[in-house]
Motif scaffolding. Sequence first.
Motif, PDB file in Angstrom:
ATOM      1  N   ALA A  59      50.436  39.063   5.224  1.00  0.00           N
ATOM      2  CA  ALA A  59      50.505  39.376   3.734  1.00  0.00           C
ATOM      3  C   ALA A  59      51.342  38.660   2.693  1.00  0.00           C
ATOM      4  CB  ALA A  59      50.831  40.741   4.205  1.00  0.00           C
ATOM      5  N   GLN A  60      52.104  37.943   3.570  1.00  0.00           N
ATOM      6  CA  GLN A  60      53.444  37.232   3.201  1.00  0.00           C
ATOM      7  C   GLN A  60      53.245  36.085   2.707  1.00  0.00           C
ATOM      8  OE1 GLN A  60      57.275  38.099   2.963  1.00  0.00           O
ATOM      9  NE2 GLN A  60      56.727  39.605   3.304  1.00  0.00           N
ATOM     10  N   ASP A  61      51.685  35.481   3.077  1.00  0.00           N
ATOM     11  CA  ASP A  61      51.188  34.268   2.439  1.00  0.00           C
ATOM     12  C   ASP A  61      50.880  34.938   0.713  1.00  0.00           C
ATOM     13  OD1 ASP A  61      52.471  33.012   4.602  1.00  0.00           O
ATOM     14  OD2 ASP A  61      50.146  33.622   5.201  1.00  0.00           O
ATOM     15  N   VAL A  62      50.552  33.108   0.973  1.00  0.00           N
ATOM     16  CA  VAL A  62      49.730  33.067  -1.132  1.00  0.00           C
ATOM     17  C   VAL A  62      49.024  32.348  -0.867  1.00  0.00           C
ATOM     18  CG1 VAL A  62      50.685  32.728  -3.850  1.00  0.00           C
ATOM     19  CG2 VAL A  62      52.340  33.781  -1.657  1.00  0.00           C
ATOM     20  N   VAL A  63      48.105  31.847  -1.800  1.00  0.00           N
ATOM     21  CA  VAL A  63      46.780  31.273  -2.016  1.00  0.00           C
ATOM     22  C   VAL A  63      46.355  30.865  -3.489  1.00  0.00           C
ATOM     23  CG1 VAL A  63      44.312  30.227  -1.897  1.00  0.00           C
ATOM     24  CG2 VAL A  63      45.966  31.774  -0.002  1.00  0.00           C
ATOM     25  N   ALA A  64      47.270  29.249  -4.154  1.00  0.00           N
ATOM     26  CA  ALA A  64      46.793  29.384  -5.579  1.00  0.00           C
ATOM     27  C   ALA A  64      45.547  28.404  -5.614  1.00  0.00           C
ATOM     28  CB  ALA A  64      47.903  28.497  -5.874  1.00  0.00           C
ATOM     29  N   PHE A  65      44.822  28.516  -6.038  1.00  0.00           N
ATOM     30  CA  PHE A  65      43.556  28.218  -5.679  1.00  0.00           C
ATOM     31  C   PHE A  65      42.790  27.205  -7.140  1.00  0.00           C
ATOM     32  CE2 PHE A  65      38.551  28.037  -7.041  1.00  0.00           C
ATOM     33  CZ  PHE A  65      38.698  27.364  -5.901  1.00  0.00           C
ATOM     34  N   THR A  66      42.533  26.329  -7.734  1.00  0.00           N
ATOM     35  CA  THR A  66      41.725  25.660  -8.665  1.00  0.00           C
ATOM     36  C   THR A  66      40.786  25.071  -9.064  1.00  0.00           C
ATOM     37  OG1 THR A  66      44.038  25.489  -9.614  1.00  0.00           O
ATOM     38  CG2 THR A  66      42.396  24.352 -10.846  1.00  0.00           C
ATOM     39  N   GLY A  67      39.418  25.970  -9.096  1.00  0.00           N
ATOM     40  CA  GLY A  67      38.192  25.269  -8.959  1.00  0.00           C
ATOM     41  C   GLY A  67      37.089  25.551  -9.316  1.00  0.00           C
ATOM     42  N   SER A  68      36.170  25.422  -8.671  1.00  0.00           N
ATOM     43  CA  SER A  68      34.816  26.746  -9.212  1.00  0.00           C
ATOM     44  C   SER A  68      34.678  27.920  -9.073  1.00  0.00           C
ATOM     45  CB  SER A  68      33.865  25.883  -8.282  1.00  0.00           C
ATOM     46  OG  SER A  68      33.448  26.703  -7.133  1.00  0.00           O
ATOM     47  N   ALA A  69      34.058  28.059 -10.352  1.00  0.00           N
ATOM     48  CA  ALA A  69      34.062  30.602 -10.090  1.00  0.00           C
ATOM     49  C   ALA A  69      33.192  30.410  -8.650  1.00  0.00           C
ATOM     50  CB  ALA A  69      33.128  30.335 -11.279  1.00  0.00           C
ATOM     51  N   ARG A  70      32.615  29.519  -8.225  1.00  0.00           N
ATOM     52  CA  ARG A  70      32.199  29.831  -6.845  1.00  0.00           C
ATOM     53  C   ARG A  70      32.531  30.373  -5.769  1.00  0.00           C
ATOM     54  NH1 ARG A  70      29.976  27.649  -2.525  1.00  0.00           N
ATOM     55  NH2 ARG A  70      28.378  28.659  -1.320  1.00  0.00           N
ATOM     56  N   THR A  71      33.329  29.112  -5.466  1.00  0.00           N
ATOM     57  CA  THR A  71      34.409  28.933  -4.568  1.00  0.00           C
ATOM     58  C   THR A  71      36.301  29.723  -4.878  1.00  0.00           C
ATOM     59  OG1 THR A  71      34.299  26.576  -4.350  1.00  0.00           O
ATOM     60  CG2 THR A  71      35.699  27.234  -3.117  1.00  0.00           C
ATOM     61  N   ALA A  72      35.809  30.002  -6.028  1.00  0.00           N
ATOM     62  CA  ALA A  72      36.606  31.803  -6.064  1.00  0.00           C
ATOM     63  C   ALA A  72      36.954  33.028  -5.500  1.00  0.00           C
ATOM     64  CB  ALA A  72      37.290  31.613  -7.850  1.00  0.00           C
ATOM     65  N   MET A  73      35.177  32.883  -5.915  1.00  0.00           N
ATOM     66  CA  MET A  73      35.048  34.000  -5.528  1.00  0.00           C
ATOM     67  C   MET A  73      35.041  34.455  -3.548  1.00  0.00           C
ATOM     68  SD  MET A  73      34.126  36.415  -7.484  1.00  0.00           S
ATOM     69  CE  MET A  73      32.966  37.876  -6.599  1.00  0.00           C
ATOM     70  N   LEU A  74      34.567  33.435  -3.112  1.00  0.00           N
ATOM     71  CA  LEU A  74      34.569  33.546  -1.578  1.00  0.00           C
ATOM     72  C   LEU A  74      36.212  33.437  -0.631  1.00  0.00           C
ATOM     73  CD1 LEU A  74      32.002  29.849  -0.925  1.00  0.00           C
ATOM     74  CD2 LEU A  74      31.833  32.811  -0.927  1.00  0.00           C
ATOM     75  N   LEU A  75      36.840  32.674  -2.071  1.00  0.00           N
ATOM     76  CA  LEU A  75      38.103  33.560  -1.544  1.00  0.00           C
ATOM     77  C   LEU A  75      38.521  34.608  -1.962  1.00  0.00           C
ATOM     78  CD1 LEU A  75      39.750  29.959  -3.015  1.00  0.00           C
ATOM     79  CD2 LEU A  75      39.324  30.365  -0.429  1.00  0.00           C
TER      80      LEU A  75
END
Length: 260
Positions: free
Chosen positions: A226-242
């Motif tokens: 819960a102390q970690d952060v994920v910042a993602f740039t890419g496809s909508a499909r991969t975003a949903m998986l994350l």
Amino acid sequence: MAVRAVQSYTEGHWYTSSGGREAVASAVTGEIVAEIGSDGIDFGAMLRFARTTGGPALRAMTFHERALMLKALAQAVMARKEELYELSYPSGATRSDSWIDIEGGAGTLFAYASKGRRELPNERLLIDGDTELLGRAGTFVGQHVYTSLQGVAVHINAFNFPIWGMLEKLGPTLLAGVPAVVKPAQSTGYIAEAAFRIMIESGVLPTGALQLVSGKTGDLFDHLTAQDVVAFTGSARTAMLLQNHPVRTAEQYSTTVAAG
């Protein structure tokens, strides 16, 4: 152009995958220009190293010290920009295309460095608002402050801006005193690795402040908290998986998504 064995940077050392490397072809000629892979990386150890080594070192610095660090990183990239231009041509980018990526990326770090020194105090904490009275006699008061997260920022970047996309995320992350694990897109990961290497070789980063995953992320997300952060740039499909990863559901680590 010789085939580059793209390396990761983990726990303070450069690492070449022990196997399972994938070929990366030139977008211009179709020739193989790089091989990339992350087999053998202990992702749990990588995150622990960031939390226990990189995080404390960054949090010990003031905002102004971190801002000056960003400025030095930008200067290091600019000093070796011609190396990056040369590497970028096989990706199909012209010099004008790469100007946005390389010098624009460095410019982003310069901008955050300037804002950090102009708009933030030369302290480790950021005061939020006035002191609040919590008791009638005035002997019990409270003060809100912003402090650095105790975790890691995981940056997953897109293929089209391998340097600018990396540096635009690293600027605010390092200024906030949070260590980062960078995961570039594989097709242009050799360019991102070269820029990352320049920053490491500059010698201005505390040990553990930055790490690099060249290849797949393996079980990295299984070790987030819960102390970690994920910042993602890419496809909508991969975003949903994350977004739907079971560890995120359980731990509720923060995610920032830019997807198309």
